[in-house]
Write a protein that holds these residues in place. Structure first.
Motif, PDB file in Angstrom:
ATOM      1  N   ASN A  44       0.843  -1.196   0.000  1.00  0.00           N
ATOM      2  CA  ASN A  44       0.000   0.000   0.000  1.00  0.00           C
ATOM      3  C   ASN A  44       0.876   1.242   0.000  1.00  0.00           C
ATOM      4  O   ASN A  44       1.445   1.618   1.013  1.00  0.00           O
ATOM      5  CB  ASN A  44      -0.928  -0.008   1.214  1.00  0.00           C
ATOM      6  N   GLY A  45       1.019   1.847  -1.180  1.00  0.00           N
ATOM      7  CA  GLY A  45       1.734   3.112  -1.266  1.00  0.00           C
ATOM      8  C   GLY A  45       3.193   3.010  -1.647  1.00  0.00           C
ATOM      9  O   GLY A  45       3.846   4.040  -1.839  1.00  0.00           O
ATOM     10  N   VAL A  46       3.731   1.799  -1.779  1.00  0.00           N
ATOM     11  CA  VAL A  46       5.148   1.637  -2.140  1.00  0.00           C
ATOM     12  C   VAL A  46       5.269   0.503  -3.166  1.00  0.00           C
ATOM     13  O   VAL A  46       4.310  -0.219  -3.441  1.00  0.00           O
ATOM     14  CB  VAL A  46       6.028   1.325  -0.913  1.00  0.00           C
ATOM     15  N   SER A  47       6.480   0.339  -3.704  1.00  0.00           N
ATOM     16  CA  SER A  47       6.720  -0.689  -4.702  1.00  0.00           C
ATOM     17  C   SER A  47       6.550  -2.092  -4.124  1.00  0.00           C
ATOM     18  O   SER A  47       6.749  -2.311  -2.920  1.00  0.00           O
ATOM     19  CB  SER A  47       8.135  -0.541  -5.268  1.00  0.00           C
ATOM     20  N   PRO A  48       6.193  -3.050  -4.966  1.00  0.00           N
ATOM     21  CA  PRO A  48       5.994  -4.420  -4.472  1.00  0.00           C
ATOM     22  C   PRO A  48       7.301  -5.081  -4.056  1.00  0.00           C
ATOM     23  O   PRO A  48       8.384  -4.695  -4.496  1.00  0.00           O
ATOM     24  CB  PRO A  48       5.366  -5.132  -5.678  1.00  0.00           C
ATOM     25  N   GLY A  98       0.872   5.984  -7.584  1.00  0.00           N
ATOM     26  CA  GLY A  98      -0.363   6.139  -6.822  1.00  0.00           C
ATOM     27  C   GLY A  98      -0.108   6.379  -5.351  1.00  0.00           C
ATOM     28  O   GLY A  98       0.931   5.998  -4.806  1.00  0.00           O
ATOM     29  N   LYS A  99      -1.094   7.009  -4.706  1.00  0.00           N
ATOM     30  CA  LYS A  99      -0.992   7.318  -3.279  1.00  0.00           C
ATOM     31  C   LYS A  99      -1.542   6.181  -2.438  1.00  0.00           C
ATOM     32  O   LYS A  99      -2.375   5.394  -2.881  1.00  0.00           O
ATOM     33  CB  LYS A  99      -1.771   8.605  -2.987  1.00  0.00           C
ATOM     34  N   ALA A 100      -1.056   6.085  -1.200  1.00  0.00           N
ATOM     35  CA  ALA A 100      -1.569   5.084  -0.268  1.00  0.00           C
ATOM     36  C   ALA A 100      -3.071   5.280  -0.063  1.00  0.00           C
ATOM     37  O   ALA A 100      -3.585   6.400  -0.108  1.00  0.00           O
ATOM     38  CB  ALA A 100      -0.833   5.181   1.069  1.00  0.00           C
ATOM     39  N   ASP A 101      -3.768   4.158   0.154  1.00  0.00           N
ATOM     40  CA  ASP A 101      -5.214   4.151   0.400  1.00  0.00           C
ATOM     41  C   ASP A 101      -6.002   4.728  -0.766  1.00  0.00           C
ATOM     42  O   ASP A 101      -7.081   5.311  -0.578  1.00  0.00           O
ATOM     43  CB  ASP A 101      -5.552   4.903   1.687  1.00  0.00           C
ATOM     44  N   ALA A 102      -5.466   4.565  -1.987  1.00  0.00           N
ATOM     45  CA  ALA A 102      -6.148   5.035  -3.195  1.00  0.00           C
ATOM     46  C   ALA A 102      -5.768   4.096  -4.336  1.00  0.00           C
ATOM     47  O   ALA A 102      -5.044   3.112  -4.154  1.00  0.00           O
ATOM     48  CB  ALA A 102      -5.765   6.472  -3.511  1.00  0.00           C
ATOM     49  N   LEU A 103      -6.257   4.395  -5.525  1.00  0.00           N
ATOM     50  CA  LEU A 103      -5.960   3.564  -6.685  1.00  0.00           C
ATOM     51  C   LEU A 103      -4.467   3.613  -6.996  1.00  0.00           C
ATOM     52  O   LEU A 103      -3.881   4.697  -7.081  1.00  0.00           O
ATOM     53  CB  LEU A 103      -6.760   4.054  -7.893  1.00  0.00           C
ATOM     54  N   GLN A 104      -3.863   2.441  -7.175  1.00  0.00           N
ATOM     55  CA  GLN A 104      -2.422   2.342  -7.398  1.00  0.00           C
ATOM     56  C   GLN A 104      -2.126   1.370  -8.534  1.00  0.00           C
ATOM     57  O   GLN A 104      -2.933   0.493  -8.842  1.00  0.00           O
ATOM     58  CB  GLN A 104      -1.715   1.858  -6.121  1.00  0.00           C
ATOM     59  N   LYS A 105      -0.946   1.555  -9.144  1.00  0.00           N
ATOM     60  CA  LYS A 105      -0.486   0.664 -10.203  1.00  0.00           C
ATOM     61  C   LYS A 105       0.926   0.192  -9.888  1.00  0.00           C
ATOM     62  O   LYS A 105       1.739   0.955  -9.360  1.00  0.00           O
ATOM     63  CB  LYS A 105      -0.519   1.364 -11.559  1.00  0.00           C
ATOM     64  N   ALA A 106       1.186  -1.056 -10.220  1.00  0.00           N
ATOM     65  CA  ALA A 106       2.529  -1.621 -10.064  1.00  0.00           C
ATOM     66  C   ALA A 106       2.860  -2.412 -11.313  1.00  0.00           C
ATOM     67  O   ALA A 106       1.994  -3.086 -11.880  1.00  0.00           O
ATOM     68  CB  ALA A 106       2.606  -2.512  -8.827  1.00  0.00           C
ATOM     69  N   GLU A 107       4.108  -2.326 -11.746  1.00  0.00           N
ATOM     70  CA  GLU A 107       4.567  -3.065 -12.922  1.00  0.00           C
ATOM     71  C   GLU A 107       5.889  -3.741 -12.612  1.00  0.00           C
ATOM     72  O   GLU A 107       6.802  -3.114 -12.057  1.00  0.00           O
ATOM     73  CB  GLU A 107       4.731  -2.136 -14.126  1.00  0.00           C
ATOM     74  N   ILE A 108       5.987  -5.022 -12.960  1.00  0.00           N
ATOM     75  CA  ILE A 108       7.192  -5.809 -12.729  1.00  0.00           C
ATOM     76  C   ILE A 108       7.671  -6.327 -14.082  1.00  0.00           C
ATOM     77  O   ILE A 108       6.919  -6.977 -14.810  1.00  0.00           O
ATOM     78  CB  ILE A 108       6.902  -6.988 -11.783  1.00  0.00           C
ATOM     79  N   ASP A 109       8.918  -6.020 -14.420  1.00  0.00           N
ATOM     80  CA  ASP A 109       9.443  -6.391 -15.730  1.00  0.00           C
ATOM     81  C   ASP A 109      10.010  -7.799 -15.681  1.00  0.00           C
ATOM     82  O   ASP A 109      11.058  -8.048 -15.082  1.00  0.00           O
ATOM     83  CB  ASP A 109      10.515  -5.396 -16.179  1.00  0.00           C
ATOM     84  N   PHE A 110       9.303  -8.730 -16.336  1.00  0.00           N
ATOM     85  CA  PHE A 110       9.720 -10.122 -16.378  1.00  0.00           C
ATOM     86  C   PHE A 110      10.409 -10.472 -17.698  1.00  0.00           C
ATOM     87  O   PHE A 110      10.470 -11.645 -18.061  1.00  0.00           O
ATOM     88  CB  PHE A 110       8.515 -11.045 -16.174  1.00  0.00           C
ATOM     89  N   SER A 111      10.911  -9.479 -18.420  1.00  0.00           N
ATOM     90  CA  SER A 111      11.645  -9.753 -19.655  1.00  0.00           C
ATOM     91  C   SER A 111      13.009 -10.331 -19.276  1.00  0.00           C
ATOM     92  O   SER A 111      13.853  -9.646 -18.713  1.00  0.00           O
ATOM     93  CB  SER A 111      11.817  -8.473 -20.470  1.00  0.00           C
TER      94      SER A 111
END
Length: 297
Positions: A44-48, A98-111
């Protein structure tokens, strides 16, 4: 006779088509990427947080030495004797918005890169995905992941067989208004004439929403719409048909369905309708799935 001898000699030194293809072909690596296992933990609010282990097998009769790693991340050395295997812990590059406690996006590059070249397909990929409790269910994942249950330690799973991996993208909302937005189109395939687009919004959050604004953007070259809900936006290279409507408050656990009709100008196919956006208090709060429109004839 001299001409015949010259041509014969030239043909003798030229490589055959098969030989040319053999010389130009990129040699297959001596190793096999057997299995990729691990866990992705969305925060929530930081990178995975990501922990992955790749099993590499050397089925050849000679030792193998090389480098492997995901694009943009640190590479790891491989040194595998003939007939043996090696487990390699790999790091990844990830992005978060995205901000904590709101809509967020995360992307992990598996190339995956092997010896400075795109790596071959991985035999088996099985990655558990953990999300914040308040963020279940996910708003969206690309490519799709398999849903388990809110009570499971890992609520989702990404599973693939014999695939070259690409970036894995998540959209999620651990805030008090976690909206699931489902978009459907009828009929499919699309022929010229009326098309119904339906959007269902479910509030999985802990608080009731205020009024929600739903917005769809279609290509005016594909569809026509009439009424106060439609506007046309003219850009440099195209014209968008924009549909917008308001949904009243949705209590936790409740769903609302809204539909609208457009007219297809022709048999629209081989393209994707973008996601419906949901706005609350002037902020993006939800996104629907995208809808692929097949062309069957």
């Amino acid at each position: 006779m001299r001409i015949f001898v010259f041509v014969f000699a030239l043909l003798a030194v030229m490589p055959t088509h098969a030989e040319a293809n053999t010389e130009d072909a990129i040699p297959e690596p001596a190793i096999e990427l057997t299995e990729l296992m691990g866990t992705i933990t969305l925060k929530n609010g930081v990178s995975p947080e990501v922990a992955l282990v790749l099993t590499v097998t050397n089925p050849s009769d000679t030792p193998y030495t090389g480098q492997i790693g995901f694009a943009g991340a640190e590479t790891e050395s491989l040194s595998i004797n003939a007939g043996e295997e090696q487990d390699v812990s790999l790091s990844v590059t990830s992005r978060h918005a995205g901000k904590a406690d709101a809509l967020q996006k995360a992307e992990i590059d598996f190339s995956l890169i092997l010896d400075d070249q795109p790596a071959p397909a991985i035999g088996n990929v099985d990655i558990d995905i953990q999300v914040p409790v308040a963020a279940y269910p996910l708003v969206r994942s690309e490519p799709p992941v398999m849903q388990k249950s809110a009570e499971a330690e890992a609520q989702y799973e990404f599973y693939a067989l014999s695939q070259q991996l690409q970036p894995l993208k998540f959209t999620y909302n651990p805030g008090p208004h976690n909206l699931e937005v489902r978009k459907t189109v009828y009929p499919i395939p699309i022929e010229p004439g009326p098309i119904e687009i339906s959007i269902e919004v479910t509030n999985h959050g802990t608080e009731a929403t205020t009024a929600l604004v739903l917005r769809d953007t279609l290509d005016d070259a594909d569809f026509a719409g009439s009424g106060s809900a439609f506007t046309r936006f003219v850009a440099d290279e195209a014209t968008d048909l924009v549909w917008e409507a308001e949904l009243p408050s949705i209590a936790p656990g409740e769903s609302r369905l809204i539909s609208y009709t457009v007219s297809a100008r022709y048999a629209v196919g081989d393209k994707q309708l973008p996601a419906t956006t949901v706005i609350m208090n002037d902020e993006l709060t939800g996104l629907s799935n995208k809808v692929w429109l097949p062309k069957w004839h």
